[in-house]
Design an enzyme around this catalytic site. Structure first.
Site, PDB file in Angstrom:
ATOM      1  N   GLU A  97       1.564   1.566   1.244  1.00  0.00           N
ATOM      2  CA  GLU A  97       0.184   2.045   1.392  1.00  0.00           C
ATOM      3  C   GLU A  97       0.036   2.947   2.613  1.00  0.00           C
ATOM      4  O   GLU A  97      -0.939   2.878   3.349  1.00  0.00           O
ATOM      5  CB  GLU A  97      -0.785   0.861   1.519  1.00  0.00           C
ATOM      6  CG  GLU A  97      -0.727  -0.128   0.380  1.00  0.00           C
ATOM      7  CD  GLU A  97      -1.706  -1.284   0.535  1.00  0.00           C
ATOM      8  OE1 GLU A  97      -2.690  -1.145   1.304  1.00  0.00           O
ATOM      9  OE2 GLU A  97      -1.497  -2.331  -0.095  1.00  0.00           O
ATOM     10  N   ASP A 130      -0.740   5.562   5.401  1.00  0.00           N
ATOM     11  CA  ASP A 130      -1.598   6.649   5.860  1.00  0.00           C
ATOM     12  C   ASP A 130      -1.550   6.658   7.382  1.00  0.00           C
ATOM     13  O   ASP A 130      -1.167   5.675   8.018  1.00  0.00           O
ATOM     14  CB  ASP A 130      -3.036   6.546   5.332  1.00  0.00           C
ATOM     15  CG  ASP A 130      -3.624   5.160   5.418  1.00  0.00           C
ATOM     16  OD1 ASP A 130      -3.252   4.386   6.325  1.00  0.00           O
ATOM     17  OD2 ASP A 130      -4.476   4.811   4.577  1.00  0.00           O
ATOM     18  N   GLU A 133      -1.021  -9.846   1.204  1.00  0.00           N
ATOM     19  CA  GLU A 133      -1.630 -10.264   2.472  1.00  0.00           C
ATOM     20  C   GLU A 133      -1.798 -11.778   2.593  1.00  0.00           C
ATOM     21  O   GLU A 133      -2.899 -12.280   2.801  1.00  0.00           O
ATOM     22  CB  GLU A 133      -2.969  -9.550   2.678  1.00  0.00           C
ATOM     23  CG  GLU A 133      -2.808  -8.053   2.765  1.00  0.00           C
ATOM     24  CD  GLU A 133      -4.128  -7.319   2.925  1.00  0.00           C
ATOM     25  OE1 GLU A 133      -5.176  -7.970   3.035  1.00  0.00           O
ATOM     26  OE2 GLU A 133      -4.106  -6.081   2.935  1.00  0.00           O
ATOM     27  N   HIS A 140      -0.338   1.126   7.343  1.00  0.00           N
ATOM     28  CA  HIS A 140      -1.579   1.783   7.766  1.00  0.00           C
ATOM     29  C   HIS A 140      -1.478   1.950   9.275  1.00  0.00           C
ATOM     30  O   HIS A 140      -1.666   0.995  10.044  1.00  0.00           O
ATOM     31  CB  HIS A 140      -2.789   0.938   7.392  1.00  0.00           C
ATOM     32  CG  HIS A 140      -2.976   0.771   5.917  1.00  0.00           C
ATOM     33  ND1 HIS A 140      -3.287   1.828   5.090  1.00  0.00           N
ATOM     34  CD2 HIS A 140      -2.891  -0.316   5.114  1.00  0.00           C
ATOM     35  CE1 HIS A 140      -3.390   1.393   3.836  1.00  0.00           C
ATOM     36  NE2 HIS A 140      -3.145   0.095   3.830  1.00  0.00           N
ATOM     37  N   ASN A 184       3.528  -8.280  -0.391  1.00  0.00           N
ATOM     38  CA  ASN A 184       3.045  -7.082   0.303  1.00  0.00           C
ATOM     39  C   ASN A 184       2.128  -7.480   1.455  1.00  0.00           C
ATOM     40  O   ASN A 184       1.299  -8.384   1.317  1.00  0.00           O
ATOM     41  CB  ASN A 184       2.280  -6.202  -0.701  1.00  0.00           C
ATOM     42  CG  ASN A 184       1.916  -4.839  -0.152  1.00  0.00           C
ATOM     43  OD1 ASN A 184       2.768  -4.126   0.370  1.00  0.00           O
ATOM     44  ND2 ASN A 184       0.650  -4.460  -0.274  1.00  0.00           N
TER      45      ASN A 184
END
Length: 650
Positions: A431, A433, A324, A402, A367
């Site tokens: 990651e 979801d 990030e 996400h 990432n």
């Protein structure tokens, strides 16, 4: 993740810090049987019922207020915020069982933020697991703290306790309970995800709770890769300078090795979950952009990577080296973290150089989240292109993914993948979801059937896309194993989410079938999850004359806070594109914002719509959240304007 965070202030970040061993709040699924209660404290017998203070505070039964009955436990004489009531549950809680803990709290006077946690010790080493994060509590009424906790390791001390975030005021505790729902057997007769999706490894982010009992069996059956969600981050591995500990990560690594699972390392460098000492200069002051501070910071960074990456060597085949680093709202696209303000791009260059030296055969990744948003995607592309041209050994780009049931479209996600193909780097979904919520103002007592159906089609379409791009996508990781442990239960607001393939009782959802066999999804017409439309640009609109804004502080801590803003179109016509402005009066500064685009000049704040929430139908609303800082006071803004017109503030 981000924050499965992953959160207290340190962990509630978009990077999804996976909840260590906790979940809050608990599910309220109608099909769940009544729990078996193992702890009850109602203080109706006039005793403290085994509760003790954590220090010299005084605990006594009071009849001044009670949540039910006539008595509660009053906690007075506190001299530090961490002091509060504590209860021994060592002989009650069993390893591998998920317990729902509930407590009612009320301040004696004033207000504060209360939280519920568990202290555990093994071999004399203490650890503290937060079950319910900062929750606003006042003297005006009772507030419930409810969360789920799993004992994941052998312990020789285990206590639940309640504390506050900043003050030392007296408070009342009542109607504490803990219980569990007996586990269902795993569904052994259904296909394993890893046997169906064979184009690349499919993984899950894990904590200690995911490698024991039924959770461990489910993880072993369906996934061939794991990512320690928090255990490899800086605060877990080097909490104080040059003191390294692998107590959290080693059991996860041992399980992965014993079960033949690949491991993704997450993460060596991040602006969150990094101890404050890292950014403290030799003079004891916060680091600034001096040559001395830069040299010290980069030396600490190199030492950390050599120790942590070196400890596991070839056992970790992929590392998120930096996490990030992009802020698309900056002209150069770089996040103004302390890493950057002190060391510039050299912290990224150093991190990749040292990682390559220490683990020469590992794939090294950069990432980030929201890489399907064009502005962020393009800034990340430019950075990777620049650094690779310099010879910085970036092997791959990680897309966190996400997302939610309405956003992004498949077309937007495909554009994300295609953008990085010319760079010749690997790409991984790191990651993933899929939240059932589409705004911060929504909350459901149980996941609605229509949202779960839409979620199934999102998983179907996204995995189909990734599999079409198997020459570019080399791994897909979900940010969690099952819905009983997800960072989205506390971020961006506290509510029960259901973003994964398996439900809170570890049973396959429609989302699972969306990945494994879409023909077994409910045969209703497929909701549209693949449509793409241009984002309307903010402009004056006939609907803007009627608007209302709700501004809430959803969590606060010394020097920082989390906020949520909801803007509603109360007029008769649609609003095509919106721009909301306000002025701060307390020197507040927004550090990070989601579901919108931020501009802040001094006290003046402007937030414009994101690509997916730009149109407000009459009666419709959009919400966005943010993290900010404050000094002295944190007053709420009094006036908001939407596209130039003043809004009502309820």
């Amino acid at each position: 993740m981000r924050a499965l965070a992953r959160l207290a202030a340190a962990t509630l970040m978009v990077a999804a810090p996976l909840a260590a061993v906790t979940l809050a709040p608990t599910a309220n699924a109608a099909e769940d049987p009544a729990p078996i209660t193992v702890v009850t404290s109602d203080f109706e017998d006039g005793t403290v019922q085994g509760w003790t203070g954590r220090s010299a505070e005084t605990l006594a039964v009071s009849t001044a207020v009670a949540h039910s009955g006539t008595g509660s436990l009053e906690v007075t004489g506190r001299t530090a915020s961490w002091q509060g009531p504590s209860l021994d549950v060592l002989g009650v809680f069993e390893k591998g069982t998920a317990y729902t803990i509930s407590a009612w709290v009320r301040m004696a006077s004033g207000s504060d933020n209360a939280r519920l946690s568990v202290e555990r010790r093994t071999g004399g080493v203490a650890a503290y697991d937060q079950v319910v994060g900062n929750t606003a509590v006042t003297a005006d009424g009772w507030v419930n703290l409810t969360g789920r906790y799993t004992v994941a390791t052998d312990v020789d001390l285990l206590r639940i306790y309640i504390e506050t975030s900043s003050g030392t005021g007296s408070f009342h505790l009542d109607d504490v309970s803990a219980g569990y729902v007996p586990a269902l057997p795993n569904q052994t007769g259904i296909p394993s995800v890893r046997d169906v999706v064979t184009e690349f490894p499919v993984g899950a982010a894990i904590t200690g709770a995911e490698i024991v009992t039924e959770h461990g069996q489910l993880l072993d059956k369906h996934f061939n890769s794991v990512t320690p969600g928090n255990a490899l981050k800086w605060d877990a591995t080097e909490p104080s300078e040059n003191t390294f500990t692998y107590a959290q990560a080693d059991p996860l690594m041992a399980w992965a090795k014993a079960h033949g699972k690949a491991v993704r390392g997450h993460t060596l460098v991040w602006h969150n979950q990094t101890p404050s000492w890292v950014f403290t200069g030799a003079d004891g002051q916060p680091m600034t952009a001096t040559a001395e501070d830069k040299e010290l910071l980069l030396a600490r960074l190199e030492n950390h990577i050599r120790n942590v990456a070196g400890h596991y060597g070839a056992d970790i085949g992929v590392w998120d080296v930096v996490n990030e680093v992009i802020d698309e709202n900056e002209v150069d696209g770089l996040r103004r973290s302390t890493w950057y303000t002190v060391a510039g791009l050299d912290y990224i260059r150093t991190a990749f150089r040292v990682a390559r030296e220490v683990v020469p055969d590992a794939k090294l990744y950069i990432n980030d989240y929201n890489t399907n948003v064009p502005a962020k995607r393009d800034k990340l592309y430019s950075l990777v292109a620049q650094l690779r041209a310099e010879g910085v050994p970036i092997d791959g780009v990680g897309h966190q993914m996400h997302i939610n049931v309405n956003w992004p479209s498949v077309a937007e996600t495909e554009a994300m993948i295609q953008k990085f193909v010319p760079l010749g780097v690997e790409q991984q979904i790191t990651e993933m979801d899929v939240s059932i919520y589409t705004s911060n103002s929504e909350t459901f007592p149980a996941p609605p059937a229509d949202r779960l159906l839409k979620q199934a089609y999102v998983y179907r379409d996204m995995l189909a896309l990734f599999r079409r791009y198997a020459s570019e996508i080399t791994s897909v990781t979900l940010w969690g194993l099952a819905d009983d442990n997800t960072w989205l239960d506390t971020f961006p607001v506290t509510r029960k989410d259901a973003p994964l393939l398996f439900d809170t009782r570890l049973q396959a959802k429609s989302a699972y079938w969306g990945v494994v066999d879409p023909s077994k999804i409910d045969p209703s017409p497929s909701p549209s999850v693949s449509s793409s439309s241009a984002s309307p640009s903010p402009s004056q609109s006939s609907g803007t004359a009627g608007c209302a804004v709700t501004y809430r502080v959803t969590g606060s801590w010394p020097g920082g806070f989390q906020g949520d803003v909801k803007v509603t179109n109360t007029g008769p016509a649609p609003i095509a594109g919106w721009s909301l402005t306000w002025q701060y009066t307390g020197g507040q500064k927004i550090a990070q914002l989601w579901n919108g685009a931020l501009t802040q000049n001094g006290a003046a704040v402007t937030v414009t719509n994101a690509s997916w929430n730009g149109t407000l139908a009459p009666g419709g609303s959009a919400s966005f959240g943010f993290l900010g800082s404050w000094t002295g006071a944190n007053p709420a803004p009094a006036v908001f304007t939407l596209n130039g017109s003043a809004c009502a503030v309820p």
